[in-house]
Design a protein around this motif. Structure first.
Motif, PDB file in Angstrom:
ATOM      1  N   ILE A 166     -13.601  10.099  20.306  1.00  0.00           N
ATOM      2  CA  ILE A 166     -12.321  10.076  21.003  1.00  0.00           C
ATOM      3  C   ILE A 166     -12.037  11.390  21.719  1.00  0.00           C
ATOM      4  O   ILE A 166     -11.330  11.425  22.727  1.00  0.00           O
ATOM      5  CB  ILE A 166     -11.182   9.720  20.019  1.00  0.00           C
ATOM      6  N   VAL A 167     -12.586  12.497  21.213  1.00  0.00           N
ATOM      7  CA  VAL A 167     -12.466  13.799  21.884  1.00  0.00           C
ATOM      8  C   VAL A 167     -13.845  14.180  22.391  1.00  0.00           C
ATOM      9  O   VAL A 167     -14.775  14.388  21.609  1.00  0.00           O
ATOM     10  CB  VAL A 167     -11.921  14.887  20.936  1.00  0.00           C
ATOM     11  N   ALA A 168     -13.955  14.262  23.701  1.00  0.00           N
ATOM     12  CA  ALA A 168     -15.274  14.477  24.306  1.00  0.00           C
ATOM     13  C   ALA A 168     -15.801  15.889  24.069  1.00  0.00           C
ATOM     14  O   ALA A 168     -17.011  16.087  23.892  1.00  0.00           O
ATOM     15  CB  ALA A 168     -15.207  14.193  25.807  1.00  0.00           C
ATOM     16  N   GLU A 169     -14.922  16.875  24.069  1.00  0.00           N
ATOM     17  CA  GLU A 169     -15.367  18.268  23.938  1.00  0.00           C
ATOM     18  C   GLU A 169     -15.919  18.530  22.531  1.00  0.00           C
ATOM     19  O   GLU A 169     -15.258  18.236  21.527  1.00  0.00           O
ATOM     20  CB  GLU A 169     -14.210  19.232  24.214  1.00  0.00           C
ATOM     21  N   GLN A 170     -17.123  19.068  22.472  1.00  0.00           N
ATOM     22  CA  GLN A 170     -17.761  19.361  21.198  1.00  0.00           C
ATOM     23  C   GLN A 170     -17.203  20.654  20.599  1.00  0.00           C
ATOM     24  O   GLN A 170     -16.654  21.499  21.279  1.00  0.00           O
ATOM     25  CB  GLN A 170     -19.270  19.483  21.378  1.00  0.00           C
ATOM     26  N   GLY A 171     -17.409  20.794  19.282  1.00  0.00           N
ATOM     27  CA  GLY A 171     -16.955  21.999  18.592  1.00  0.00           C
ATOM     28  C   GLY A 171     -15.686  21.727  17.809  1.00  0.00           C
ATOM     29  O   GLY A 171     -15.249  20.581  17.632  1.00  0.00           O
ATOM     30  N   SER A 172     -15.087  22.805  17.314  1.00  0.00           N
ATOM     31  CA  SER A 172     -13.834  22.703  16.560  1.00  0.00           C
ATOM     32  C   SER A 172     -12.946  23.869  16.963  1.00  0.00           C
ATOM     33  O   SER A 172     -13.308  25.029  16.753  1.00  0.00           O
ATOM     34  CB  SER A 172     -14.110  22.727  15.043  1.00  0.00           C
ATOM     35  N   ALA A 173     -11.811  23.548  17.554  1.00  0.00           N
ATOM     36  CA  ALA A 173     -10.912  24.593  18.073  1.00  0.00           C
ATOM     37  C   ALA A 173      -9.503  24.389  17.524  1.00  0.00           C
ATOM     38  O   ALA A 173      -8.622  23.873  18.222  1.00  0.00           O
ATOM     39  CB  ALA A 173     -10.902  24.583  19.600  1.00  0.00           C
ATOM     40  N   PRO A 174      -9.255  24.771  16.256  1.00  0.00           N
ATOM     41  CA  PRO A 174      -7.897  24.639  15.705  1.00  0.00           C
ATOM     42  C   PRO A 174      -6.869  25.473  16.473  1.00  0.00           C
ATOM     43  O   PRO A 174      -5.686  25.136  16.466  1.00  0.00           O
ATOM     44  CB  PRO A 174      -8.051  25.129  14.258  1.00  0.00           C
ATOM     45  N   ALA A 175      -7.326  26.547  17.149  1.00  0.00           N
ATOM     46  CA  ALA A 175      -6.392  27.357  17.938  1.00  0.00           C
ATOM     47  C   ALA A 175      -5.749  26.518  19.041  1.00  0.00           C
ATOM     48  O   ALA A 175      -4.544  26.643  19.323  1.00  0.00           O
ATOM     49  CB  ALA A 175      -7.116  28.568  18.538  1.00  0.00           C
ATOM     50  N   ARG A 176      -6.525  25.652  19.677  1.00  0.00           N
ATOM     51  CA  ARG A 176      -5.993  24.789  20.735  1.00  0.00           C
ATOM     52  C   ARG A 176      -5.015  23.764  20.144  1.00  0.00           C
ATOM     53  O   ARG A 176      -4.005  23.430  20.755  1.00  0.00           O
ATOM     54  CB  ARG A 176      -7.128  24.086  21.460  1.00  0.00           C
ATOM     55  N   ALA A 177      -5.328  23.261  18.945  1.00  0.00           N
ATOM     56  CA  ALA A 177      -4.432  22.299  18.293  1.00  0.00           C
ATOM     57  C   ALA A 177      -3.099  22.953  17.967  1.00  0.00           C
ATOM     58  O   ALA A 177      -2.024  22.360  18.160  1.00  0.00           O
ATOM     59  CB  ALA A 177      -5.085  21.749  17.034  1.00  0.00           C
ATOM     60  N   MET A 178      -3.129  24.200  17.486  1.00  0.00           N
ATOM     61  CA  MET A 178      -1.885  24.896  17.134  1.00  0.00           C
ATOM     62  C   MET A 178      -1.085  25.265  18.374  1.00  0.00           C
ATOM     63  O   MET A 178       0.154  25.217  18.376  1.00  0.00           O
ATOM     64  CB  MET A 178      -2.218  26.136  16.296  1.00  0.00           C
ATOM     65  N   ALA A 179      -1.780  25.628  19.466  1.00  0.00           N
ATOM     66  CA  ALA A 179      -1.077  25.927  20.711  1.00  0.00           C
ATOM     67  C   ALA A 179      -0.386  24.674  21.254  1.00  0.00           C
ATOM     68  O   ALA A 179       0.751  24.726  21.734  1.00  0.00           O
ATOM     69  CB  ALA A 179      -2.058  26.487  21.744  1.00  0.00           C
ATOM     70  N   LEU A 180      -1.067  23.537  21.160  1.00  0.00           N
ATOM     71  CA  LEU A 180      -0.459  22.280  21.609  1.00  0.00           C
ATOM     72  C   LEU A 180       0.722  21.914  20.715  1.00  0.00           C
ATOM     73  O   LEU A 180       1.760  21.442  21.209  1.00  0.00           O
ATOM     74  CB  LEU A 180      -1.510  21.165  21.590  1.00  0.00           C
ATOM     75  N   ALA A 181       0.576  22.121  19.412  1.00  0.00           N
ATOM     76  CA  ALA A 181       1.678  21.826  18.487  1.00  0.00           C
ATOM     77  C   ALA A 181       2.902  22.688  18.809  1.00  0.00           C
ATOM     78  O   ALA A 181       4.037  22.198  18.781  1.00  0.00           O
ATOM     79  CB  ALA A 181       1.228  22.070  17.047  1.00  0.00           C
ATOM     80  N   GLN A 182       2.671  23.953  19.139  1.00  0.00           N
ATOM     81  CA  GLN A 182       3.789  24.828  19.508  1.00  0.00           C
ATOM     82  C   GLN A 182       4.508  24.301  20.738  1.00  0.00           C
ATOM     83  O   GLN A 182       5.751  24.315  20.820  1.00  0.00           O
ATOM     84  CB  GLN A 182       3.271  26.252  19.769  1.00  0.00           C
ATOM     85  N   THR A 183       3.753  23.804  21.705  1.00  0.00           N
ATOM     86  CA  THR A 183       4.355  23.231  22.911  1.00  0.00           C
ATOM     87  C   THR A 183       5.171  21.987  22.582  1.00  0.00           C
ATOM     88  O   THR A 183       6.282  21.799  23.099  1.00  0.00           O
ATOM     89  CB  THR A 183       3.260  22.875  23.926  1.00  0.00           C
ATOM     90  N   VAL A 184       4.638  21.143  21.701  1.00  0.00           N
ATOM     91  CA  VAL A 184       5.344  19.913  21.321  1.00  0.00           C
ATOM     92  C   VAL A 184       6.646  20.248  20.588  1.00  0.00           C
ATOM     93  O   VAL A 184       7.694  19.648  20.850  1.00  0.00           O
ATOM     94  CB  VAL A 184       4.438  19.020  20.452  1.00  0.00           C
ATOM     95  N   PHE A 185       6.581  21.211  19.679  1.00  0.00           N
ATOM     96  CA  PHE A 185       7.790  21.641  18.973  1.00  0.00           C
ATOM     97  C   PHE A 185       8.837  22.169  19.958  1.00  0.00           C
ATOM     98  O   PHE A 185      10.022  21.827  19.870  1.00  0.00           O
ATOM     99  CB  PHE A 185       7.449  22.732  17.950  1.00  0.00           C
ATOM    100  N   SER A 186       8.410  23.007  20.870  1.00  0.00           N
ATOM    101  CA  SER A 186       9.338  23.621  21.828  1.00  0.00           C
ATOM    102  C   SER A 186       9.944  22.579  22.766  1.00  0.00           C
ATOM    103  O   SER A 186      11.151  22.607  23.039  1.00  0.00           O
ATOM    104  CB  SER A 186       8.616  24.699  22.640  1.00  0.00           C
ATOM    105  N   ASP A 187       9.114  21.666  23.261  1.00  0.00           N
ATOM    106  CA  ASP A 187       9.619  20.634  24.168  1.00  0.00           C
ATOM    107  C   ASP A 187      10.640  19.728  23.484  1.00  0.00           C
ATOM    108  O   ASP A 187      11.541  19.192  24.143  1.00  0.00           O
ATOM    109  CB  ASP A 187       8.465  19.792  24.709  1.00  0.00           C
ATOM    110  N   ALA A 188      10.505  19.548  22.179  1.00  0.00           N
ATOM    111  CA  ALA A 188      11.436  18.698  21.428  1.00  0.00           C
ATOM    112  C   ALA A 188      12.642  19.476  20.918  1.00  0.00           C
ATOM    113  O   ALA A 188      13.509  18.894  20.260  1.00  0.00           O
ATOM    114  CB  ALA A 188      10.716  18.045  20.253  1.00  0.00           C
ATOM    115  N   ASP A 189      12.700  20.806  21.215  1.00  0.00           N
ATOM    116  CA  ASP A 189      13.804  21.659  20.752  1.00  0.00           C
ATOM    117  C   ASP A 189      13.948  21.620  19.235  1.00  0.00           C
ATOM    118  O   ASP A 189      15.063  21.603  18.697  1.00  0.00           O
ATOM    119  CB  ASP A 189      15.131  21.244  21.408  1.00  0.00           C
ATOM    120  N   MET A 190      12.832  21.616  18.546  1.00  0.00           N
ATOM    121  CA  MET A 190      12.845  21.622  17.088  1.00  0.00           C
ATOM    122  C   MET A 190      13.110  23.041  16.581  1.00  0.00           C
ATOM    123  O   MET A 190      12.469  23.997  17.020  1.00  0.00           O
ATOM    124  CB  MET A 190      11.503  21.141  16.536  1.00  0.00           C
TER     125      MET A 190
END
Length: 309
Positions: A166-190
């Motif tokens: 389901i995710v084409a890019e190989q490897g493991s990048a938890p930093a990208r997951a946390m950066a995306l989570a921060q964006t989701v939190f901010s966009d939702a005004d949590m």
């Protein structure tokens, strides 16, 4: 109103009433007339009192007592007696949980991703009803699987399907997951929020550590649900539990594994009022009763307006 949870938001004001009590005791011990009573002949003192040339202090004590009571009540009011605001648990846009599932090759080939899917399903099904839940998939990059929603059922198809490609890019990048989570939190005004990384600890690098710190600084917590299965391919990366432990510590969260979800469920189910208080939103979590005590202080204060003899 549950008085068993009564606290004081500004307890340092409570030093005022004891100080007033000590002041009253000192004035009482000083005597009605102070040093004059001991230094002047009693008959001369009575003569001075008859001519209104001398007044004993005792006549002013009732007013001092009233002032002391008023000041003590105001001090207690300023200390902020408060009880928990029961309505805080109904605020749906202040707290949320994001599940970020690692779908890297090491997770898929070892079967750990299936174990992670089952554990993630248990988490979302047992999380508090007042919490909204979001879902992120990551490997070499991170993608939003579902924005915040109170509908748990819509996440089941995502967590029950085949995630091997389901995710084409190989490897493991938890930093990208946390950066995306921060964006989701901010966009939702949590205001608060928890991120749960379901991972074998792969890809924990300085960027991931810095991302965890950034989430913690923003009032979020980074929790790790560690999954580990036997590696059939010796060339595959081995699970990195030490890296997972460090990530949870830097993110202010906890680390647990799929064999025992209870600590993580307890952490996610922490009352919203306590989470708001930790993030500096005390007024939303507690109902300050001090303002009502000021009305109580007005009752003895009215005694100061009586006609003097």
């Amino acid at each position: 109103m549950n008085l068993s949870e009564l606290i004081f938001l500004r307890p340092w004001w409570l030093v005022i009433p004891p100080l007033l009590l000590v002041l009253g005791v000192v004035l009482r011990q000083s005597g009605n007339g102070g040093d004059w009573v001991r230094a002047i002949d009693p008959s001369l003192l009575r003569t001075l009192e008859k001519r209104s040339a001398f007044k004993r202090r005792g006549k002013g004590r009732p007013r001092f007592l009233i002032w002391s009571i008023v000041a003590a009540i105001i001090a207690v009011a300023l200390a902020g007696p408060a009880i928990r605001n029961q309505a805080s648990s109904s605020f749906r846009n202040l707290d949320g949980v994001i599940i970020a599932l690692d779908t890297s090759k090491s997770m898929v080939d070892s079967g750990a991703v299936t174990e992670g899917q089952i554990a993630a399903t248990q988490l979302i099904d047992n999380s508090a009803a007042s919490q909204q839940v979001g879902f992120i998939l990551f490997a070499g990059d991170a993608y939003l699987g579902s924005p915040f929603s109170a509908d748990r059922q819509m996440l089941h198809p995502l967590l029950g399907g085949d995630l091997s490609n389901i995710v084409a890019e190989q490897g493991s990048a938890p930093a990208r997951a946390m950066a995306l989570a921060q964006t989701v939190f901010s966009d939702a005004d949590m205001i608060g929020g928890d991120l749960v990384l379901v991972t074998d600890g792969g890809g924990v690098d300085p960027a991931a550590v810095e991302a965890a710190r950034a989430l913690r600084k923003a009032g979020r917590r980074v929790n790790i649900l560690f999954v580990s299965s036997a590696q059939s391919d010796p060339n595959m990366p081995v699970p990195d539990k030490a890296g997972a432990v460090r990530l949870a510590a830097e993110g202010g969260g906890i680390l647990t594994d799929t064999a025992n979800l209870s600590p993580l469920l307890s952490a996610l189910d922490l009352p919203l009022g306590q989470k708001l208080e930790k993030n500096g939103y005390t007024a939303l979590a507690w109902l300050d009763l001090g303002r009502y005590m000021l009305i109580l202080a007005a009752i003895p204060f009215l005694g100061l307006f009586g006609r003097r003899a």
